[in-house]
Motif scaffolding. Sequence first.
Motif, PDB file in Angstrom:
ATOM      1  N   ILE A  41       0.819  -1.220   0.000  1.00 49.00           N
ATOM      2  CA  ILE A  41       0.000   0.000   0.000  1.00 49.00           C
ATOM      3  C   ILE A  41       0.849   1.265   0.000  1.00 49.00           C
ATOM      4  O   ILE A  41       0.314   2.372  -0.144  1.00 49.00           O
ATOM      5  CB  ILE A  41      -0.957   0.031   1.208  1.00 49.00           C
ATOM      6  N   VAL A  62      -7.900   6.224   2.099  1.00 53.42           N
ATOM      7  CA  VAL A  62      -8.657   5.738   0.948  1.00 53.42           C
ATOM      8  C   VAL A  62      -7.718   5.143  -0.095  1.00 53.42           C
ATOM      9  O   VAL A  62      -7.954   4.045  -0.623  1.00 53.42           O
ATOM     10  CB  VAL A  62      -9.491   6.887   0.338  1.00 53.42           C
ATOM     11  N   ALA A  65      -6.345   1.818   1.104  1.00 50.44           N
ATOM     12  CA  ALA A  65      -7.348   0.755   1.009  1.00 50.44           C
ATOM     13  C   ALA A  65      -7.504   0.280  -0.428  1.00 50.44           C
ATOM     14  O   ALA A  65      -7.561  -0.932  -0.696  1.00 50.44           O
ATOM     15  CB  ALA A  65      -8.678   1.251   1.564  1.00 50.44           C
ATOM     16  N   VAL A  66      -7.563   1.228  -1.359  1.00 49.78           N
ATOM     17  CA  VAL A  66      -7.704   0.870  -2.767  1.00 49.78           C
ATOM     18  C   VAL A  66      -6.490   0.079  -3.240  1.00 49.78           C
ATOM     19  O   VAL A  66      -6.616  -0.950  -3.935  1.00 49.78           O
ATOM     20  CB  VAL A  66      -7.889   2.137  -3.626  1.00 49.78           C
ATOM     21  N   VAL A  69      -6.620  -3.504  -1.900  1.00 48.02           N
ATOM     22  CA  VAL A  69      -7.555  -4.347  -2.653  1.00 48.02           C
ATOM     23  C   VAL A  69      -6.968  -4.711  -4.019  1.00 48.02           C
ATOM     24  O   VAL A  69      -7.069  -5.865  -4.471  1.00 48.02           O
ATOM     25  CB  VAL A  69      -8.908  -3.632  -2.819  1.00 48.02           C
ATOM     26  N   TYR A 187     -12.873  -9.373   0.176  1.00 45.04           N
ATOM     27  CA  TYR A 187     -12.317  -8.093  -0.257  1.00 45.04           C
ATOM     28  C   TYR A 187     -12.603  -6.981   0.749  1.00 45.04           C
ATOM     29  O   TYR A 187     -11.794  -6.062   0.927  1.00 45.04           O
ATOM     30  CB  TYR A 187     -12.841  -7.728  -1.648  1.00 45.04           C
ATOM     31  N   ALA A 188     -13.739  -7.065   1.426  1.00 44.59           N
ATOM     32  CA  ALA A 188     -14.009  -6.100   2.492  1.00 44.59           C
ATOM     33  C   ALA A 188     -12.995  -6.259   3.620  1.00 44.59           C
ATOM     34  O   ALA A 188     -12.503  -5.262   4.180  1.00 44.59           O
ATOM     35  CB  ALA A 188     -15.433  -6.288   3.023  1.00 44.59           C
ATOM     36  N   THR A 191      -9.729  -4.829   2.524  1.00 45.84           N
ATOM     37  CA  THR A 191      -9.791  -3.364   2.595  1.00 45.84           C
ATOM     38  C   THR A 191      -9.556  -2.900   4.027  1.00 45.84           C
ATOM     39  O   THR A 191      -8.820  -1.934   4.276  1.00 45.84           O
ATOM     40  CB  THR A 191     -11.164  -2.863   2.110  1.00 45.84           C
ATOM     41  N   SER A 194      -5.976  -3.072   4.952  1.00 45.88           N
ATOM     42  CA  SER A 194      -5.241  -1.927   4.401  1.00 45.88           C
ATOM     43  C   SER A 194      -5.418  -0.688   5.263  1.00 45.88           C
ATOM     44  O   SER A 194      -4.460   0.046   5.528  1.00 45.88           O
ATOM     45  CB  SER A 194      -5.728  -1.643   2.978  1.00 45.88           C
ATOM     46  N   VAL A 195      -6.652  -0.451   5.701  1.00 43.27           N
ATOM     47  CA  VAL A 195      -6.923   0.725   6.539  1.00 43.27           C
ATOM     48  C   VAL A 195      -6.166   0.622   7.857  1.00 43.27           C
ATOM     49  O   VAL A 195      -5.554   1.594   8.326  1.00 43.27           O
ATOM     50  CB  VAL A 195      -8.440   0.851   6.792  1.00 43.27           C
TER      51      VAL A 195
END
Length: 368
Positions: A41, A62, A65-66, A69, A187-188, A191, A194-195
């Motif tokens: 990330i 954001v 997170a993207v 994913v 995938y949630a 995400t 990642s956050v």
Amino acid sequence: MTPQLEIQLIASVTAAACALVGAFLVLRKTALLSDAISHAILPGIVLAFFHTENLNSPLLLVAAAVTGVLTVGAIEALGRTRLVKQDAAIALVFPALFSIGVVLISRYASGVHLDIDAVLLGDPAFSWIQRFEVGGWDLGPQSLWLMGTVLVLVAAFVGLFYKELKISTFDAALAGALGLAPAAVHYALMTLVSVVAVGAFDVVGSILVVGLMIAPPAAAWLLTDRLPVLLGLSVALGVASAVSGYWMARLFDVSIAGAMAVMAGVLFALCFAFAPHRGLVAQARRRARQRVAFAERMLLVHLLHHEHTPEADRECRVSHLQEHLHWAPALASRAVRAAERGGAVRRSGDRLALTDDGRTAAQRAMVG
């Protein structure tokens, strides 16, 4: 509140968030993804910083997170080709993305706080300095508010989608058959990983993020099979790693983040060695008991085989077991004591004789 207490609180909240989301990575046997995501990330964070020029911008979360994913998607896409395995796909994707982030930082952001050391190692000692102020009121460290919000987000996600997470974690096919959309849940979760990772960058750095995501849940998995208990133990062990690591760092005047990682490893090692059912000590004891139980059955069969035979007086002696069965003296002694405790044999000096129960057990052992 003193800075020392604030540092411990920030680290504890960070560890709790990492451990809670990491528990599902460990259970899904995708722990390597935490390492991949926490590093991959980086280019998303850097590009978002170039756009906003503000390290506190929510756009960084954001973008991270993207990117996380996209990283998972790229890894799974490579894996689906069946030309490489998942671990090889991880090794191909995340070093490439992480290297891009490092190159961007060293080339265009060398003069700002977004440097390689900060991203890799972090420094909890300075996590309390930047304050969150509203109307002139100091409401505490920004890091505490950030990671507190992340922890609440993780806890809310786990609470709201507990059923979906539980079923898709242990049986994705069943989750799909029940219409629970395991791919969307996966995938949630990625995400959310990642956050958590980007939120913890300033506090502990990407390396310790991996340790806090994996070591506490892995240790908890050694202690229990129940998911709710495992989640609670993961959080507790993560917080214990953070607090004990802080005091270890103060005692020995070493890196706080490094000490936390060490304590996470120490707690895992203790569980690995001394967990009641899965620990090395418990396994060694279980193997020893099984060996004695097997030796006891062999002893009963041996005595039954030679019972009422001309050689019984010689074969049915403790001293002869070592020669006939090639047992060490300690094993022979333990097998005899176990048989005596179970009422299977009677001992008269060095002479052994089967009881009725022992004879029945020997016959059952020969049949079974």
